[in-house]
Design a protein around this motif. Sequence first.
Motif, PDB file in Angstrom:
ATOM      1  N   LEU A  28       0.821  -1.212   0.000  1.00 52.86           N
ATOM      2  CA  LEU A  28       0.000   0.000   0.000  1.00 52.86           C
ATOM      3  C   LEU A  28       0.856   1.264   0.000  1.00 52.86           C
ATOM      4  CD1 LEU A  28      -2.869  -0.975   2.473  1.00 52.86           C
ATOM      5  CD2 LEU A  28      -2.980  -0.805  -0.015  1.00 52.86           C
ATOM      6  N   TRP A  29       1.960   1.246   0.736  1.00 50.03           N
ATOM      7  CA  TRP A  29       2.870   2.383   0.739  1.00 50.03           C
ATOM      8  C   TRP A  29       3.504   2.590  -0.630  1.00 50.03           C
ATOM      9  CZ3 TRP A  29       4.370   6.839   1.787  1.00 50.03           C
ATOM     10  CH2 TRP A  29       5.687   7.256   1.735  1.00 50.03           C
ATOM     11  N   GLN A  30       3.830   1.483  -1.324  1.00 51.63           N
ATOM     12  CA  GLN A  30       4.405   1.587  -2.659  1.00 51.63           C
ATOM     13  C   GLN A  30       3.405   2.205  -3.643  1.00 51.63           C
ATOM     14  OE1 GLN A  30       5.315  -2.141  -4.514  1.00 51.63           O
ATOM     15  NE2 GLN A  30       6.563  -1.233  -6.140  1.00 51.63           N
ATOM     16  N   ILE A  31       2.166   1.740  -3.615  1.00 51.67           N
ATOM     17  CA  ILE A  31       1.154   2.276  -4.526  1.00 51.67           C
ATOM     18  C   ILE A  31       0.874   3.747  -4.206  1.00 51.67           C
ATOM     19  CG2 ILE A  31      -1.256   2.079  -5.232  1.00 51.67           C
ATOM     20  CD1 ILE A  31      -1.029  -0.925  -4.779  1.00 51.67           C
ATOM     21  N   ILE A  46       1.496   9.611  -5.992  1.00 54.79           N
ATOM     22  CA  ILE A  46       1.554  11.017  -5.570  1.00 54.79           C
ATOM     23  C   ILE A  46       1.834  11.929  -6.758  1.00 54.79           C
ATOM     24  CG2 ILE A  46       2.869  12.683  -4.203  1.00 54.79           C
ATOM     25  CD1 ILE A  46       3.224  10.493  -2.095  1.00 54.79           C
ATOM     26  N   ARG A  47       2.796  11.556  -7.577  1.00 49.90           N
ATOM     27  CA  ARG A  47       3.103  12.371  -8.758  1.00 49.90           C
ATOM     28  C   ARG A  47       1.908  12.426  -9.706  1.00 49.90           C
ATOM     29  NH1 ARG A  47       8.272  10.777 -12.364  1.00 49.90           N
ATOM     30  NH2 ARG A  47       9.196  10.922 -10.269  1.00 49.90           N
ATOM     31  N   CYS A  48       1.249  11.293  -9.889  1.00 51.31           N
ATOM     32  CA  CYS A  48       0.073  11.251 -10.765  1.00 51.31           C
ATOM     33  C   CYS A  48      -1.044  12.127 -10.214  1.00 51.31           C
ATOM     34  CB  CYS A  48      -0.405   9.807 -10.922  1.00 51.31           C
ATOM     35  SG  CYS A  48       0.853   8.660 -11.510  1.00 51.31           S
ATOM     36  N   GLY A  49      -1.269  12.072  -8.910  1.00 49.47           N
ATOM     37  CA  GLY A  49      -2.322  12.882  -8.315  1.00 49.47           C
ATOM     38  C   GLY A  49      -2.052  14.364  -8.436  1.00 49.47           C
ATOM     39  N   ALA A  50      -0.784  14.772  -8.222  1.00 44.38           N
ATOM     40  CA  ALA A  50      -0.449  16.193  -8.355  1.00 44.38           C
ATOM     41  C   ALA A  50      -0.620  16.664  -9.789  1.00 44.38           C
ATOM     42  CB  ALA A  50       0.985  16.426  -7.879  1.00 44.38           C
ATOM     43  N   GLN A  69     -12.733  13.098  -6.030  1.00 51.01           N
ATOM     44  CA  GLN A  69     -12.679  11.680  -5.709  1.00 51.01           C
ATOM     45  C   GLN A  69     -12.296  10.849  -6.936  1.00 51.01           C
ATOM     46  OE1 GLN A  69     -15.101  13.749  -5.078  1.00 51.01           O
ATOM     47  NE2 GLN A  69     -15.750  13.648  -2.930  1.00 51.01           N
ATOM     48  N   LEU A  70     -12.815  11.243  -8.098  1.00 50.97           N
ATOM     49  CA  LEU A  70     -12.478  10.516  -9.321  1.00 50.97           C
ATOM     50  C   LEU A  70     -11.021  10.704  -9.687  1.00 50.97           C
ATOM     51  CD1 LEU A  70     -13.425   8.794 -11.671  1.00 50.97           C
ATOM     52  CD2 LEU A  70     -14.130  10.890 -12.855  1.00 50.97           C
ATOM     53  N   LEU A  98      -8.281   7.777  -9.976  1.00 51.20           N
ATOM     54  CA  LEU A  98      -7.489   7.600 -11.192  1.00 51.20           C
ATOM     55  C   LEU A  98      -5.998   7.606 -10.878  1.00 51.20           C
ATOM     56  CD1 LEU A  98      -7.437   7.335 -14.258  1.00 51.20           C
ATOM     57  CD2 LEU A  98      -7.555   9.820 -14.430  1.00 51.20           C
ATOM     58  N   ALA A  99      -5.572   8.448  -9.953  1.00 50.24           N
ATOM     59  CA  ALA A  99      -4.158   8.480  -9.561  1.00 50.24           C
ATOM     60  C   ALA A  99      -3.751   7.157  -8.913  1.00 50.24           C
ATOM     61  CB  ALA A  99      -3.900   9.640  -8.611  1.00 50.24           C
ATOM     62  N   LEU A 100      -4.598   6.600  -8.072  1.00 51.67           N
ATOM     63  CA  LEU A 100      -4.289   5.315  -7.439  1.00 51.67           C
ATOM     64  C   LEU A 100      -4.229   4.189  -8.467  1.00 51.67           C
ATOM     65  CD1 LEU A 100      -6.468   5.564  -4.203  1.00 51.67           C
ATOM     66  CD2 LEU A 100      -3.985   5.761  -4.376  1.00 51.67           C
TER      67      LEU A 100
END
Length: 259
Positions: A15-18, A23-27, A43-44, A48-50
């Motif tokens: 979970l920590w790896q994912i 984080i970069r994708c979410g930003a 939320q979407l 999507l970042a996850l």
Amino acid sequence: MNVLDFGLAGLEAQLWQILYLSIRCGAALMAAPVVGGMAVPVQLRVLLALVIGMFIASWLPPAPLPAMMSFAALLAILQEVLIGAAMGFVLQLAFAIPLIAAEQIAGTMGLAIATSIDPSSGSQSGALGSYFSITMTLLFYAIGGHLLWFQLLVESHRLLPPGSFMFAPENAQGIVLFMGYGLAAAAAIALPVVLVLLLVQVVTGVLSRSAPALNLFALGLPAGVLAGIAALIIVMPLIVDQFSRIITAALAEIGRLVG
């Protein structure tokens, strides 16, 4: 392919790896104009970042993870946020260029007071700016710019593994130079229409000097609006070509940033 082990023993590490890879994708998704507006729920974007983070963890070589709740992890997270925000910010600048050109054209046409609510940002925008924004978005999807941007986002984890990149002054300078390119591109988009409107205003001024009793506002404003619309129809292929070049330049700048 890296097979993720979701057993109870390694659940915390997985979970920590994912989370770390997303984080970069979410930003980037938060800063990008295409999926970062009000039309897409937060939320979407987080989901999507996850999902992208899980894909990266499965298909790319695993990056060394800093210890959770450590100072190194905090610095790595800030660095990931900076990279993702920079990738989204460059795209945000590209989508702001048509709005700058639209403000120049609308101010000359006398349509500056014709405003509407931009659904993507929730702010007040000119009618011509909304039209240019919709055209830019449709062109971005039509030429596959969203696919190239997501590809650059995923490839950035291979070219710049998390924790191994420092935001150099050259990267910030490249973004600033792209802002200068954006101002020049906005002027190039608005120049043909502004020149036509300037010619109309000169003709209207000559007519008002020749016939002082002529109502300048009753003649000049409709003539400027009609001339501006006609000029937009004529130069629309050139404007679309400029939009395509802006999208290409923005994706090239993002590629230079991560490559």
